[in-house]
Design an enzyme around this catalytic site. Structure first.
Site, short mmCIF file in Angstrom:
data_model
loop_
_atom_site.label_atom_id
_atom_site.label_comp_id
_atom_site.label_asym_id
_atom_site.label_seq_id
_atom_site.Cartn_x
_atom_site.Cartn_y
_atom_site.Cartn_z
N HIS A 1 63.19 50.21 85.58
CA HIS A 1 63.89 49.81 84.33
C HIS A 1 64.05 48.29 84.22
O HIS A 1 64.98 47.80 83.58
CB HIS A 1 65.27 50.47 84.23
CG HIS A 1 65.26 51.94 84.50
ND1 HIS A 1 65.09 52.88 83.52
CD2 HIS A 1 65.37 52.62 85.67
CE1 HIS A 1 65.11 54.10 84.07
NE2 HIS A 1 65.28 53.97 85.37
N SER B 1 50.91 22.52 76.47
CA SER B 1 51.30 22.55 75.07
C SER B 1 51.05 21.17 74.49
O SER B 1 51.24 20.15 75.16
CB SER B 1 52.78 22.91 74.96
OG SER B 1 53.31 22.41 73.75
N LYS C 1 55.21 22.00 79.59
CA LYS C 1 54.75 23.40 79.60
C LYS C 1 53.49 23.65 80.42
O LYS C 1 52.58 22.84 80.44
CB LYS C 1 54.48 23.84 78.16
CG LYS C 1 55.72 23.88 77.31
CD LYS C 1 56.44 25.20 77.40
CE LYS C 1 55.81 26.17 76.43
NZ LYS C 1 56.45 27.46 76.51
N GLU D 1 48.16 36.22 79.31
CA GLU D 1 48.58 36.66 77.97
C GLU D 1 47.40 37.22 77.18
O GLU D 1 47.52 38.21 76.48
CB GLU D 1 49.20 35.49 77.20
CG GLU D 1 50.53 35.03 77.76
CD GLU D 1 50.96 33.74 77.09
OE1 GLU D 1 51.70 33.81 76.10
OE2 GLU D 1 50.54 32.66 77.54
#
Ligand code: ARG
Length: 462
Positions: free
Chosen positions: A160, A281, A287, A294
């Site tokens: 969970h 970025s 970043k 992804e």
């Protein structure tokens, strides 16, 4: 009205095909990918035609040489594809006839594009499945090495997405290994099942020429010629089956991707991805984005979509061949590209992970991950499991209240919840103790992980 002579079926038509329709129905823009398979199939078909006396030795030789020249032209980008010739099959056949003359016109004896395309896709896919499985093996190899290296590294295991019990990081990598093992097996099953040859089924009913189908099948490495000509030209189950196996594998990769994205975030900081697999970025200088993970997560959607596309394409189609089936190729090709690329990216990126052992260890200490061990300890001292569960629940509530972990509580404090607790309790409250206790087949004890790494090494030796 003048006849459009480039059409190989123009005999019964009284006007040329509408230009838009020609472009709309053409598949050569994408089925070029079948060219090498088409040439291979034609070569074997020609050898068989010679064997049964339809071609003489000179004609066979001319066909073989012509096909080899076409292969070379395609490989070097010199081949001129024509939309007017509709598909890969007619492009190659027309070029063959242009190169060698009348012998080329005999090649299509006892053959239809319906059994030809069904054969080509199988030849092509059989080969491509080999690449997919090879890529999966390489990834599995990397996971075994990583699991061995990190067998003693402690990760908070989640259910969970809440801290559940401490596990070996290597054990978690071996969970990924197992998912891939099933994917590898599913792709193998698919390749085995599809290895039957449609050629000789012709348009749908078989052919009146006494073709030696067994011989052609043997030349092309098929187990047998398809037993039913109607099924052979209709069947695209094997494409659906491959795309189902690929979609499952991509779904597996998406779960791994999700964990990598989470773990590499500043909040988790469990792993660092290699720089060469991340991007920055344009506005935020700090970043480092896990783009590859992804993208793989996102591409799983593509594979699932292609599977649904193919199921709907086939749903309620009457037998036998229908032009609808020309639509099988783009989803198939894109699924192959997606799967092969994603597996390759992970095979390279995952073994290069930098594992932040300390950060994982601290995180595992924070979530009362050894509470189950305390309950098991009480059971071993004579408590019933439900009573032990209750007592430990109370102890956890106490510890939360005090803002500390169970292992940091004093013996006196713990004994409030069960008098059976003694000094030796602190051994089971450590993360290492918790892992080592699970020394059972399939369990997370580092000793077991190392056994499974060895077993895995044997499994992937094919
Ligand atoms: N390009 C076609 C396909 O991909 C080849 C078979 C066409 N057969 C036919 N009779 N129109 O399905």
């Amino acid at each position: 009205m003048s006849k459009d002579d480039s059409r190989m079926w123009g005999g019964r038509f009284s006007e040329p095909t509408d230009e838009f329709v020609q472009a709309f129905t053409a598949s050569v823009g994408f089925d070029q990918r079948l060219a090498q398979a088409d040439i291979e199939g034609s070569g074997a078909h020609a050898m068989m035609l010679k064997r049964i006396g339809v071609l003489d030795a000179g004609e066979l030789k001319a066909i073989k040489q012509g096909l080899e020249q076409i292969r070379a032209e395609i490989e070097t980008g010199r081949f001129e594809w024509s939309v007017a010739l509709e598909d890969v099959h007619m492009n190659i056949e027309a070029r063959l006839t242009a190169l060698i003359g009348d012998a080329g016109k005999k090649l299509h004896t006892g053959r239809s594009r319906n059994d030809q395309v069904a054969t080509d896709i199988r030849l092509y896919l059989r080969d491509q499945i080999g690449h997919c499985r090879h890529g999966i093996r390489a990834f599995q190899q990397g996971l075994l090495d990583l699991a061995e290296r990190e067998a003693h590294t402690i990760l908070p295991g989640f259910t969970h997405l809440q801290v559940a019990q401490p596990v070996s990081f290597g054990h978690h990598m071996l969970a990924w290994f197992e998912m891939l093992e099933r994917d590898h097996g599913r792709l193998g099953d698919c390749a085995r099942r599809m290895n039957q040859m449609p050629l000789g089924s012709a348009a749908l009913a078989g052919t009146s020429y006494q073709l030696d189908r067994e011989y052609t099948a043997e030349l092309l490495g098929f187990d047998i010629p398809c037993r039913n000509s109607i099924d052979a030209v209709s069947d695209r189950d094997f494409v659906i089956e491959f795309c189902a196996a690929a979609a499952i594998c991509m779904t597996h990769l998406s779960r791994m991707a999700e964990e990598l994205v989470l773990w590499s975030s500043a909040q988790f900081d469990f792993v660092r991805l290699p720089d060469r697999y991340c991007t920055g970025s344009s506005i935020m200088p700090q970043k480092k984005n896990p783009d590859v993970a992804e993208l793989v997560r996102g591409k799983a959607g593509r594979a699932a979509g292609h599977l649904v596309n193919l199921l709907v394409l086939m749903k309620a189609q009457p037998l036998s061949y229908n032009k609808d089936n020309q639509e099988d190729k783009e989803p198939l090709f894109d699924t192959l590209d997606t799967l092969i690329g994603s597996v390759r990216a992970f095979a390279d990126m995952v073994p290069a992970l930098e594992v932040n052992r300390e950060k994982m260890y601290q995180a595992a200490q924070q979530g009362y991950a050894t509470a189950t061990d305390l309950a098991d300890y009480l059971v071993k001292k004579g408590a019933a499991f439900r009573d032990a569960h209750e007592a430990v629940g109370n102890a956890v509530a106490f510890a939360i209240d005090q803002g500390k972990d169970l292992g940091a509580c004093k013996l006196k404090e713990l004994r409030q919840f069960d008098q059976r607790i003694e000094d030796d309790v602190f051994d089971v409250l450590t993360l290492e103790g918790s892992l080592n206790a699970r020394n059972i087949t399939g369990g997370t004890a580092p000793a077991q992980v190392l056994i499974q790494v060895e077993a895995g090494r044997e499994m992937i030796e094919d």
